[in-house]
Motif scaffolding. Structure first.
Motif, mmCIF file in Angstrom:
data_model
loop_
_atom_site.group_PDB
_atom_site.id
_atom_site.type_symbol
_atom_site.label_atom_id
_atom_site.label_comp_id
_atom_site.label_asym_id
_atom_site.label_seq_id
_atom_site.Cartn_x
_atom_site.Cartn_y
_atom_site.Cartn_z
ATOM 1 N N PHE A 119 -10.466 4.426 -9.936
ATOM 2 C CA PHE A 119 -10.096 3.058 -9.547
ATOM 3 C C PHE A 119 -10.795 2.091 -10.510
ATOM 4 C CE2 PHE A 119 -9.872 0.108 -5.519
ATOM 5 C CZ PHE A 119 -9.024 -0.728 -6.210
ATOM 6 N N TYR A 151 -6.066 -3.735 2.383
ATOM 7 C CA TYR A 151 -5.350 -3.250 1.194
ATOM 8 C C TYR A 151 -6.328 -2.635 0.199
ATOM 9 C CZ TYR A 151 -2.468 -3.662 -3.093
ATOM 10 O OH TYR A 151 -1.775 -3.429 -4.265
ATOM 11 N N LEU A 175 -6.615 1.258 -0.903
ATOM 12 C CA LEU A 175 -6.460 1.662 -2.307
ATOM 13 C C LEU A 175 -7.632 2.541 -2.738
ATOM 14 C CD1 LEU A 175 -5.245 -1.653 -4.010
ATOM 15 C CD2 LEU A 175 -3.974 0.499 -3.911
ATOM 16 N N ILE A 213 0.829 -1.208 0.000
ATOM 17 C CA ILE A 213 0.000 0.000 0.000
ATOM 18 C C ILE A 213 0.865 1.261 0.000
ATOM 19 C CG2 ILE A 213 -0.425 -0.015 2.515
ATOM 20 C CD1 ILE A 213 -2.855 1.172 -0.266
ATOM 21 N N ALA A 269 1.919 1.998 -3.466
ATOM 22 C CA ALA A 269 0.767 2.516 -4.216
ATOM 23 C C ALA A 269 0.527 3.978 -3.858
ATOM 24 C CB ALA A 269 -0.465 1.669 -3.918
ATOM 25 N N ARG A 270 0.626 4.291 -2.575
ATOM 26 C CA ARG A 270 0.378 5.678 -2.142
ATOM 27 C C ARG A 270 1.400 6.631 -2.750
ATOM 28 N NH1 ARG A 270 -1.003 3.810 3.687
ATOM 29 N NH2 ARG A 270 -3.279 3.817 3.649
ATOM 30 N N CYS A 300 -7.275 6.422 -3.893
ATOM 31 C CA CYS A 300 -7.723 6.859 -5.226
ATOM 32 C C CYS A 300 -8.718 8.012 -5.085
ATOM 33 C CB CYS A 300 -8.353 5.692 -6.000
ATOM 34 S SG CYS A 300 -7.134 4.524 -6.621
#
Ligand SMILES: Cc1ncc(COP(=O)(O)O)c(C=O)c1O
Length: 428
Positions: A225, A210, A214, A178, A181-182, A218
């Motif tokens: 997403f 998770y 996400l 995560i 992703a961030r 988003c």
């Protein structure tokens, strides 16, 4: 068909379709040509070998091969309809769009139809860019979204590398991370795309925290997403849509494979109502001549009718439960080989310890009368996606054949050197 006729087909295929595929399948003694197909089974044209289909083309055959209800819907459709015209207003597309909106949560109310999953992903990325005015797309390492332009760009390097530099503005982050992703998904990112359960990555089932994180990130960054449910949709995971396991609502959902009923190609990019504003301004900016064919739409309506039935989903969960029990038993029996068993409904993967055992299992299963396919982005894993209509007896058959195939692994490990073994046999 006798063996000499089969030889002729193989020769014609070799000389006019793909010499590479013929060479590979011959080398590994897997020159199977699908003849009769029915329910969960496929039989070679010679009638000499039958396999229980535990790949189902990634979910194309969720309802089995030649499902009679789906065939009936298609035959009826051919009495009155044809492809239709993508530009016009259409009764069938209106009905199918409405039905999808009813079956989706939130305001996922609009759909653009296509012919292939890759095309549906391309459209989703185009829409995300068109709507947000941003270019950047983030996807998962080891994810798979098809082999068309933008879908390919969002996929793994191994499929792009021979064709030159990737399209700019695509980046990838590792599954499950995560923080990565961030960092990567920012206010410049148009969309983040992932499969709910990445299949080619080895049926990696994400956890709830998770997925929720996400979704939240988003939303915070104004990034759309996109959830690719080409394999996970239509009941595969025990819910109609796999993202329902995570209490999230994506901005777009991609449907393909099973929507066709295995009979007529049709795919869908379903998106939330606000994004329709883009198409309102540009109603003819995306054209797909065969996308949302009226015959295909009738077939898809039947597929949705069957798949959304609570009894059908209950059946999927029951069969998944029994398969899990059987595999737990096999895990204890073959401790030296099996590292784990990944599962969400009837989307399952056997994780082996050794790097190439997923692909060697493909061969061993084939010899045992079962077709399953290794995960190309993690070859320790073999994917098992049986048709969702399998019976209790067929689940027992899968367990038994898996047991037999694992028993053959030692032999195959010795026969084929790991690296060159079944490499790229199926291209993905
Ligand atoms: C998750 C996923 N997305 C997209 C695609 C692409 O679909 P198609 O082959 O119909 O273009 C696939 C195909 O395997 C897939 O598994």
């Amino acid at each position: 068909m006798d063996t000499s006729d089969k030889k002729q087909i193989i020769s014609d295929f070799k000389h006019h379709v793909s010499s590479g595929k013929v060479a590979t399948f011959k080398k590994y003694g897997m020159d199977f040509i699908i003849g009769k197909r029915e329910g969960a089974y496929i039989t070679d044209v010679t009638g000499r070998k039958t396999l229980i289909n535990c790949h189902s083309n990634g979910g194309v055959f969720n309802l089995g091969h030649r499902n009679p209800q789906v065939i009936e819907a298609m035959v009826n459709a051919t009495q009155n309809f044809d492809i239709g015209n993508h530009h016009f207003i259409s009764t069938q597309r209106a009905r199918l769009g409405k039905r999808l909106a009813e079956l989706m949560p939130g305001d996922l109310n609009y759909t653009v139809f296509g012919v292939s999953g890759g095309e549906a992903v391309d459209l989703a990325i185009k829409l995300a860019r068109g709507y947000t005015g941003r270019a950047e797309i983030v996807s998962l390492q080891g994810g798979y979204h098809g082999h068309t332009g933008l879908a390919l760009a969002a996929g793994d390097e191994q499929y792009r590398e021979p064709f030159g530099d990737n399209v700019p503005q695509f980046k990838q982050v590792p599954f499950g991370d995560i923080e990565a992703a961030r960092k990567s998904i920012t206010r410049s990112t148009a969309a983040f795309i992932m499969e709910t359960v990445p299949a080619t990555l080895g049926i990696t089932v994400p956890d709830k925290a998770y997925m929720k994180a996400l979704r939240e990130h988003c939303t915070q960054t104004g990034t759309l997403f996109i959830i690719d449910e080409v394999q996970t949709g239509l009941g595969r995971t025990g819910k109609l849509w796999a993202f329902e396991h995570y209490d999230i609502i994506p901005d777009m959902v991609i449907l393909g494979k099973g929507l066709s009923g295995g009979i007529y190609p049709i795919t869908a990019t379903v998106f939330r109502e606000p994004f329709e504003a883009f198409f309102k301004e540009h109603p003819f900016i995306h054209v797909s001549t065969f996308g949302g064919s009226e015959i295909g739409a009738e077939v898809a309506l039947k597929v949705l009718e069957i798949s959304a039935d609570p009894h059908f989903l209950e059946h999927v969960n029951k069969m998944a439960g029994r398969l899990a029990e059987g595999y737990e038993m096999l895990r204890n029996k073959h401790k030296k080989y099996i590292a784990g068993f990944r599962q969400l409904g009837l989307m399952t993967g056997i994780e082996f310890y050794k790097e190439d055992h997923g692909l060697l299992f493909t061969k061993a299963a084939y010899e045992s009368g079962m077709f399953s396919l290794y995960a190309n982005n993690d070859r320790r894993v073999c994917q098992l996606l049986p048709p969702l209509i399998i019976t209790r007896e067929q689940v027992e058959e899968i367990i038994e054949k898996t047991d037999k195939a694992i028993g053959k692994l030692r032999l195959y490990s010795a026969t084929y050197s790991a690296r060159e073994s079944l490499k790229n046999i199926f291209g993905k």
